[in-house]
Design a protein around this motif. Sequence first.
Motif, short mmCIF file in Angstrom:
data_model
loop_
_atom_site.label_atom_id
_atom_site.label_comp_id
_atom_site.label_asym_id
_atom_site.label_seq_id
_atom_site.Cartn_x
_atom_site.Cartn_y
_atom_site.Cartn_z
N PRO A 70 -3.37 -0.35 -3.55
CA PRO A 70 -4.67 0.52 -2.76
C PRO A 70 -5.70 -0.15 -2.08
O PRO A 70 -5.88 -1.06 -2.79
N GLU A 71 -6.06 0.45 -0.93
CA GLU A 71 -7.12 -0.68 -0.56
C GLU A 71 -8.61 -0.60 -1.72
O GLU A 71 -9.65 -1.00 -1.45
N VAL A 72 -8.50 0.70 -2.52
CA VAL A 72 -9.83 0.66 -3.15
C VAL A 72 -9.86 -0.25 -4.16
O VAL A 72 -11.15 -0.17 -4.37
N SER A 73 -8.95 -0.62 -4.08
CA SER A 73 -8.92 -1.52 -6.01
C SER A 73 -9.32 -2.80 -5.22
O SER A 73 -10.00 -4.13 -5.86
N ILE A 74 -8.53 -3.68 -3.26
CA ILE A 74 -9.31 -4.30 -3.21
C ILE A 74 -11.35 -4.82 -3.51
O ILE A 74 -11.81 -5.47 -3.07
N ALA A 95 -14.38 -10.01 -0.07
CA ALA A 95 -14.76 -10.03 1.48
C ALA A 95 -14.14 -10.45 2.14
O ALA A 95 -14.51 -9.93 3.70
N ALA A 96 -12.54 -10.57 2.13
CA ALA A 96 -11.59 -11.38 3.32
C ALA A 96 -11.25 -9.44 3.57
O ALA A 96 -11.33 -9.06 4.66
N GLY A 97 -11.17 -8.21 2.66
CA GLY A 97 -10.48 -7.51 2.59
C GLY A 97 -11.82 -6.44 3.49
O GLY A 97 -11.74 -5.06 3.74
N GLN A 98 -13.13 -6.79 3.71
CA GLN A 98 -13.84 -5.90 5.16
C GLN A 98 -13.23 -5.44 6.24
O GLN A 98 -13.55 -5.19 7.07
N PRO A 262 -10.33 -17.17 2.87
CA PRO A 262 -8.90 -17.26 2.95
C PRO A 262 -8.56 -15.34 2.40
O PRO A 262 -8.34 -14.97 1.52
N TYR A 263 -7.40 -15.20 3.08
CA TYR A 263 -6.71 -14.09 3.11
C TYR A 263 -5.40 -13.91 2.72
O TYR A 263 -4.66 -14.66 2.63
N ARG A 264 -5.11 -13.66 1.23
CA ARG A 264 -3.88 -13.85 0.04
C ARG A 264 -3.47 -12.26 0.18
O ARG A 264 -3.60 -11.89 -0.60
N GLY A 265 -2.47 -11.82 1.04
CA GLY A 265 -1.93 -10.53 0.45
C GLY A 265 -0.81 -9.87 2.30
O GLY A 265 -0.87 -10.60 2.83
N ASN A 284 -5.75 -2.96 8.20
CA ASN A 284 -5.68 -2.48 7.79
C ASN A 284 -5.20 -3.78 6.02
O ASN A 284 -4.58 -5.19 6.67
N ALA A 285 -6.06 -3.80 4.58
CA ALA A 285 -6.03 -4.85 3.84
C ALA A 285 -4.58 -5.27 3.11
O ALA A 285 -4.42 -5.53 1.89
N ARG A 286 -3.95 -4.48 3.11
CA ARG A 286 -2.56 -4.04 2.68
C ARG A 286 -1.32 -3.24 3.54
O ARG A 286 -1.29 -3.47 4.03
N PHE A 287 -0.86 -3.02 3.02
CA PHE A 287 0.77 -2.37 3.38
C PHE A 287 0.43 -1.02 3.67
O PHE A 287 -0.21 0.04 3.02
N GLY A 288 1.07 -0.90 4.32
CA GLY A 288 1.01 1.25 5.15
C GLY A 288 1.77 1.89 4.12
O GLY A 288 2.90 1.69 3.62
N ASP A 289 0.73 2.86 3.82
CA ASP A 289 1.47 4.55 3.24
C ASP A 289 2.16 4.95 3.79
O ASP A 289 0.72 5.76 4.84
#
Length: 423
Positions: A70-74, A95-98, A262-265, A284-289
């Motif tokens: 989830p995005e909240v952890s990022i 920072a990348a998750g912004q 740098p973005y890892r994910g 979005n900085a994660r897989f979609g749900d």
Amino acid sequence: MNILLIGSGGREHALAWKIADSPLVSRLVVAPGNPGMANLAELVALKPTDVTGIVALARDMEADLVVIGPEVSIEAGLADALEAAEISCFGPTAAAGQLESSKAFTKAFCDRHNLPTAAWRVYDKADEARAGLDVFTPPYVIKADGLAAGKGVVIAQDRATAEAAIDDVLGGRFGTAGARVVIEDFIEGEIGSLFALSDGETTRIFGSAQDHKRAYDGETGPNTGGMGTYSPAPVFTPDLIEQVRTRLAEPALAGIAAEGKPYRGALFVELMATPEGPRLIEFNARFGDPECQVLMLRLESDIVPYLLACATGTLSHIPDPVWRDEAAICVVLAAEGYPDAPVSGSIIRGTDQDFGPDVVIFHAGTSLGPDGVLQASGGRVLNVCARGSDLGQARERAYAAIARIDWPEGFHRTDIGWRALGQ
Ligand code: GLY
């Protein structure tokens, strides 16, 4: 390998299902997980924002990889803390998750890197934001700047509704996530979700799907986090995928790296397909749900090498993923009152039946009551997913399974996949 997966929704149940299938995995722990995952993994009751607790658990279990759902952890900086602890992590730094956690950051980022998106303005004062509506035409798109669990976007057909939405955001409904409001042009077109994996240098396209954002059939009702998905979606022609790759995904991932982040994910590119080409709705900085659910049903390759490669900077070393030549669908079963005020606590029966090899039920918002009975404990509660030789067959299987689940307090859309099936 020992893997720690973070999250508790349908996306994470789908990831756990696929990860558990990998011969590379000797131990899978999910924090906090949900009752549906109990037969796939060990569950540890930690909040996804408990960074200190998660790092301690990862150390304790000698995790070779932590996978953030989830995005909240990022946003909470979990990837940063794991990096400091020298533990491999699938999921970007804060920072990348912004690219997800701040819409204002992302809009300015799009301008800096020439990514096609709607014209926009950002405000932190309600009177200025209301006046700012002058340069837009209805429908107005009003967004809270920060993370708002899928509830921070209003598409207002008239000015009064737009002004009320601005007041709502800046008036504190979303806490600090609503310190700023973004107003943007409405883009006409067909919605699509495309996923890219990144290890900070290499980008790999990793599937696509189409979501259904509105709560009710016929694209009516309030916006939600997503009521159903299917893959593949006809909107994603090879030409559109190529355009999204070259005009959005790759320049975004190169841009964020060039800015020192740098973005890892997984990068989730939510876009509108328009006659002028793809336009970004949001990253979005994660897989979609519930997009992840249909991707996992269609993914033939072992997912673990991809997750690990993103975390360790070795994505260029592995081949493109292989997808089943089948269609997959996910229908969300939501609790009455979702998205505004979902009712918790109703009893759900019938999820443990044998639905056959092509139907999988993922839990999204469930818990066990004191008597061990399954109950609803969220807005989106179950994801009924199915595969088929084509979308029509997958859809028939999913709705046949739903008919066998006993949950009168739930509701679902009956038209998932309508754009592809024409009904
Ligand atoms: N389905 C949309 C999202 O995951 O944000």
